[in-house]
Design a protein around this motif. Structure first.
Motif, PDB file in Angstrom:
ATOM      1  N   LEU A 185       0.814  -1.215   0.000  1.00 52.06           N
ATOM      2  CA  LEU A 185       0.000   0.000   0.000  1.00 52.06           C
ATOM      3  C   LEU A 185       0.848   1.267   0.000  1.00 52.06           C
ATOM      4  CD1 LEU A 185      -2.873   1.236   0.294  1.00 52.06           C
ATOM      5  CD2 LEU A 185      -2.567   1.043   2.755  1.00 52.06           C
ATOM      6  N   ILE A 186       1.990   1.243   0.680  1.00 53.33           N
ATOM      7  CA  ILE A 186       2.830   2.440   0.747  1.00 53.33           C
ATOM      8  C   ILE A 186       4.084   2.343  -0.115  1.00 53.33           C
ATOM      9  CG2 ILE A 186       2.002   3.055   3.042  1.00 53.33           C
ATOM     10  CD1 ILE A 186       4.708   2.024   4.111  1.00 53.33           C
ATOM     11  N   GLU A 187       4.256   1.224  -0.807  1.00 53.68           N
ATOM     12  CA  GLU A 187       5.461   1.030  -1.610  1.00 53.68           C
ATOM     13  C   GLU A 187       5.672   2.149  -2.627  1.00 53.68           C
ATOM     14  OE1 GLU A 187       7.353  -2.116  -4.810  1.00 53.68           O
ATOM     15  OE2 GLU A 187       5.891  -2.852  -3.355  1.00 53.68           O
ATOM     16  N   ASN A 188       4.630   2.544  -3.342  1.00 54.40           N
ATOM     17  CA  ASN A 188       4.772   3.601  -4.357  1.00 54.40           C
ATOM     18  C   ASN A 188       5.216   4.922  -3.736  1.00 54.40           C
ATOM     19  OD1 ASN A 188       4.152   1.950  -6.504  1.00 54.40           O
ATOM     20  ND2 ASN A 188       1.970   2.436  -6.441  1.00 54.40           N
ATOM     21  N   TYR A 189       4.675   5.260  -2.567  1.00 55.58           N
ATOM     22  CA  TYR A 189       5.084   6.494  -1.895  1.00 55.58           C
ATOM     23  C   TYR A 189       6.559   6.432  -1.506  1.00 55.58           C
ATOM     24  CZ  TYR A 189       0.151   7.660  -1.529  1.00 55.58           C
ATOM     25  OH  TYR A 189      -1.155   7.939  -1.804  1.00 55.58           O
ATOM     26  N   LEU A 190       6.982   5.286  -1.007  1.00 59.56           N
ATOM     27  CA  LEU A 190       8.379   5.122  -0.621  1.00 59.56           C
ATOM     28  C   LEU A 190       9.293   5.211  -1.838  1.00 59.56           C
ATOM     29  CD1 LEU A 190       7.992   2.244   1.978  1.00 59.56           C
ATOM     30  CD2 LEU A 190       8.565   4.627   2.464  1.00 59.56           C
ATOM     31  N   ARG A 191       8.878   4.633  -2.946  1.00 58.90           N
ATOM     32  CA  ARG A 191       9.688   4.698  -4.167  1.00 58.90           C
ATOM     33  C   ARG A 191       9.749   6.126  -4.714  1.00 58.90           C
ATOM     34  NH1 ARG A 191      11.307  -0.178  -6.039  1.00 58.90           N
ATOM     35  NH2 ARG A 191      10.137  -2.015  -5.377  1.00 58.90           N
ATOM     36  N   GLU A 192       8.621   6.841  -4.707  1.00 59.58           N
ATOM     37  CA  GLU A 192       8.578   8.219  -5.210  1.00 59.58           C
ATOM     38  C   GLU A 192       9.474   9.150  -4.408  1.00 59.58           C
ATOM     39  OE1 GLU A 192       4.582   9.733  -5.527  1.00 59.58           O
ATOM     40  OE2 GLU A 192       3.934   7.965  -6.643  1.00 59.58           O
ATOM     41  N   THR A 193       9.596   8.900  -3.133  1.00 56.19           N
ATOM     42  CA  THR A 193      10.414   9.759  -2.280  1.00 56.19           C
ATOM     43  C   THR A 193      11.828   9.220  -2.093  1.00 56.19           C
ATOM     44  OG1 THR A 193       9.556   8.653  -0.300  1.00 56.19           O
ATOM     45  CG2 THR A 193       8.431  10.664  -1.011  1.00 56.19           C
ATOM     46  N   SER A 194      12.168   8.187  -2.835  1.00 53.93           N
ATOM     47  CA  SER A 194      13.495   7.546  -2.780  1.00 53.93           C
ATOM     48  C   SER A 194      13.822   6.967  -1.403  1.00 53.93           C
ATOM     49  CB  SER A 194      14.584   8.538  -3.199  1.00 53.93           C
ATOM     50  OG  SER A 194      14.364   8.999  -4.501  1.00 53.93           O
ATOM     51  N   PHE A 195      12.798   6.542  -0.673  1.00 57.86           N
ATOM     52  CA  PHE A 195      13.006   5.930   0.630  1.00 57.86           C
ATOM     53  C   PHE A 195      12.761   4.425   0.619  1.00 57.86           C
ATOM     54  CE2 PHE A 195      13.212  10.112   2.350  1.00 57.86           C
ATOM     55  CZ  PHE A 195      13.932   9.975   3.531  1.00 57.86           C
ATOM     56  N   TRP A 196      12.532   3.850  -0.561  1.00 62.62           N
ATOM     57  CA  TRP A 196      12.260   2.417  -0.639  1.00 62.62           C
ATOM     58  C   TRP A 196      13.410   1.599  -0.071  1.00 62.62           C
ATOM     59  CZ3 TRP A 196       8.683  -0.958  -0.635  1.00 62.62           C
ATOM     60  CH2 TRP A 196       8.923  -2.268  -1.023  1.00 62.62           C
ATOM     61  N   GLN A 197      14.655   1.944  -0.473  1.00 61.05           N
ATOM     62  CA  GLN A 197      15.806   1.183   0.001  1.00 61.05           C
ATOM     63  C   GLN A 197      15.991   1.366   1.500  1.00 61.05           C
ATOM     64  OE1 GLN A 197      15.981   3.849  -1.976  1.00 61.05           O
ATOM     65  NE2 GLN A 197      17.637   5.188  -1.366  1.00 61.05           N
ATOM     66  N   VAL A 198      15.656   2.530   2.031  1.00 62.84           N
ATOM     67  CA  VAL A 198      15.778   2.776   3.466  1.00 62.84           C
ATOM     68  C   VAL A 198      14.779   1.921   4.238  1.00 62.84           C
ATOM     69  CG1 VAL A 198      15.602   4.513   5.284  1.00 62.84           C
ATOM     70  CG2 VAL A 198      16.608   5.125   3.083  1.00 62.84           C
ATOM     71  N   ALA A 199      13.554   1.819   3.717  1.00 61.21           N
ATOM     72  CA  ALA A 199      12.513   1.041   4.384  1.00 61.21           C
ATOM     73  C   ALA A 199      12.849  -0.441   4.436  1.00 61.21           C
ATOM     74  CB  ALA A 199      11.173   1.252   3.680  1.00 61.21           C
ATOM     75  N   ASN A 200      13.738  -0.889   3.559  1.00 63.21           N
ATOM     76  CA  ASN A 200      14.094  -2.302   3.498  1.00 63.21           C
ATOM     77  C   ASN A 200      15.411  -2.628   4.182  1.00 63.21           C
ATOM     78  OD1 ASN A 200      12.011  -3.790   1.827  1.00 63.21           O
ATOM     79  ND2 ASN A 200      12.383  -1.970   0.598  1.00 63.21           N
ATOM     80  N   ILE A 201      16.035  -1.651   4.793  1.00 65.50           N
ATOM     81  CA  ILE A 201      17.310  -1.897   5.475  1.00 65.50           C
ATOM     82  C   ILE A 201      17.097  -2.889   6.611  1.00 65.50           C
ATOM     83  CG2 ILE A 201      19.034  -0.857   7.012  1.00 65.50           C
ATOM     84  CD1 ILE A 201      18.880   1.619   5.307  1.00 65.50           C
ATOM     85  N   GLY A 202      17.936  -3.857   6.656  1.00 65.17           N
ATOM     86  CA  GLY A 202      17.895  -4.816   7.746  1.00 65.17           C
ATOM     87  C   GLY A 202      16.858  -5.910   7.608  1.00 65.17           C
ATOM     88  N   TRP A 203      15.993  -5.825   6.616  1.00 66.08           N
ATOM     89  CA  TRP A 203      14.980  -6.863   6.464  1.00 66.08           C
ATOM     90  C   TRP A 203      15.667  -8.168   6.079  1.00 66.08           C
ATOM     91  CZ3 TRP A 203      12.874  -9.883   2.441  1.00 66.08           C
ATOM     92  CH2 TRP A 203      11.724 -10.563   2.797  1.00 66.08           C
ATOM     93  N   GLY A 204      15.386  -9.201   6.821  1.00 65.77           N
ATOM     94  CA  GLY A 204      15.975 -10.498   6.567  1.00 65.77           C
ATOM     95  C   GLY A 204      17.344 -10.686   7.201  1.00 65.77           C
ATOM     96  N   CYS A 205      17.847  -9.661   7.903  1.00 59.41           N
ATOM     97  CA  CYS A 205      19.154  -9.754   8.561  1.00 59.41           C
ATOM     98  C   CYS A 205      18.959 -10.070  10.039  1.00 59.41           C
ATOM     99  CB  CYS A 205      19.913  -8.442   8.445  1.00 59.41           C
ATOM    100  SG  CYS A 205      20.349  -8.023   6.784  1.00 59.41           S
ATOM    101  N   LYS A 206      19.895 -10.822  10.571  1.00 57.94           N
ATOM    102  CA  LYS A 206      19.869 -11.108  11.999  1.00 57.94           C
ATOM    103  C   LYS A 206      20.678 -10.018  12.710  1.00 57.94           C
ATOM    104  CE  LYS A 206      21.023 -14.458  15.485  1.00 57.94           C
ATOM    105  NZ  LYS A 206      21.920 -15.513  15.852  1.00 57.94           N
ATOM    106  N   LEU A 207      20.052  -9.343  13.644  1.00 50.87           N
ATOM    107  CA  LEU A 207      20.732  -8.300  14.405  1.00 50.87           C
ATOM    108  C   LEU A 207      21.393  -8.906  15.635  1.00 50.87           C
ATOM    109  CD1 LEU A 207      18.025  -5.499  14.237  1.00 50.87           C
ATOM    110  CD2 LEU A 207      20.034  -5.786  12.786  1.00 50.87           C
ATOM    111  N   ASP A 208      22.567  -8.414  15.958  1.00 50.37           N
ATOM    112  CA  ASP A 208      23.315  -8.889  17.110  1.00 50.37           C
ATOM    113  C   ASP A 208      23.026  -7.992  18.304  1.00 50.37           C
ATOM    114  OD1 ASP A 208      25.115  -9.678  19.034  1.00 50.37           O
ATOM    115  OD2 ASP A 208      26.839  -9.714  17.689  1.00 50.37           O
ATOM    116  N   PRO A 209      22.197  -8.430  19.257  1.00 51.50           N
ATOM    117  CA  PRO A 209      21.825  -7.591  20.401  1.00 51.50           C
ATOM    118  C   PRO A 209      23.032  -7.122  21.217  1.00 51.50           C
ATOM    119  CG  PRO A 209      20.485  -9.584  20.351  1.00 51.50           C
ATOM    120  CD  PRO A 209      21.549  -9.730  19.299  1.00 51.50           C
ATOM    121  N   LYS A 210      24.076  -7.953  21.323  1.00 52.47           N
ATOM    122  CA  LYS A 210      25.261  -7.551  22.088  1.00 52.47           C
ATOM    123  C   LYS A 210      26.000  -6.404  21.404  1.00 52.47           C
ATOM    124  CE  LYS A 210      25.972 -12.006  24.287  1.00 52.47           C
ATOM    125  NZ  LYS A 210      26.867 -13.150  24.455  1.00 52.47           N
TER     126      LYS A 210
END
Length: 84
Positions: free
Chosen positions: A8-33
């Motif tokens: 629903l918001i993908e087009n807005y994110l792409r138009e504002t060049s924030f699509w890549q920012v919104a996908n940062i870290g998706w699918g990555c395991k974060l190290d809490p330590k």
């Protein structure tokens, strides 16, 4: 992580060049330590990381360069208002 942004918001994110920012870290395991170690080094008063080697400042320009965000548009402050 909760997953990628809703279609629903993908087009807005792409138009504002924030699509890549919104996908940062998706699918990555974060190290809490590692995150905790950085949080402990953050100094709120000066907005810097105080590391054993020296002080490290993260500026908006650093964020812009790392994320590849465009900076050639209008400044957006407060509430976003879209117009045609």
């Amino acid at each position: 992580m909760s997953g990628p942004p809703l279609p629903l918001i993908e087009n807005y994110l792409r138009e504002t060049s924030f699509w890549q920012v919104a996908n940062i870290g998706w699918g990555c395991k974060l190290d809490p330590k590692l995150i905790s170690a950085f949080v402990e080094k953050w100094k709120l008063e000066t907005h810097t990381f105080h590391l054993p080697c020296r002080e490290c400042i993260i500026t908006l320009e650093n964020v812009q360069l790392q994320l590849g965000l465009p900076v050639d548009g209008s400044v957006l402050t407060g509430s976003a208002q879209f117009s045609d």
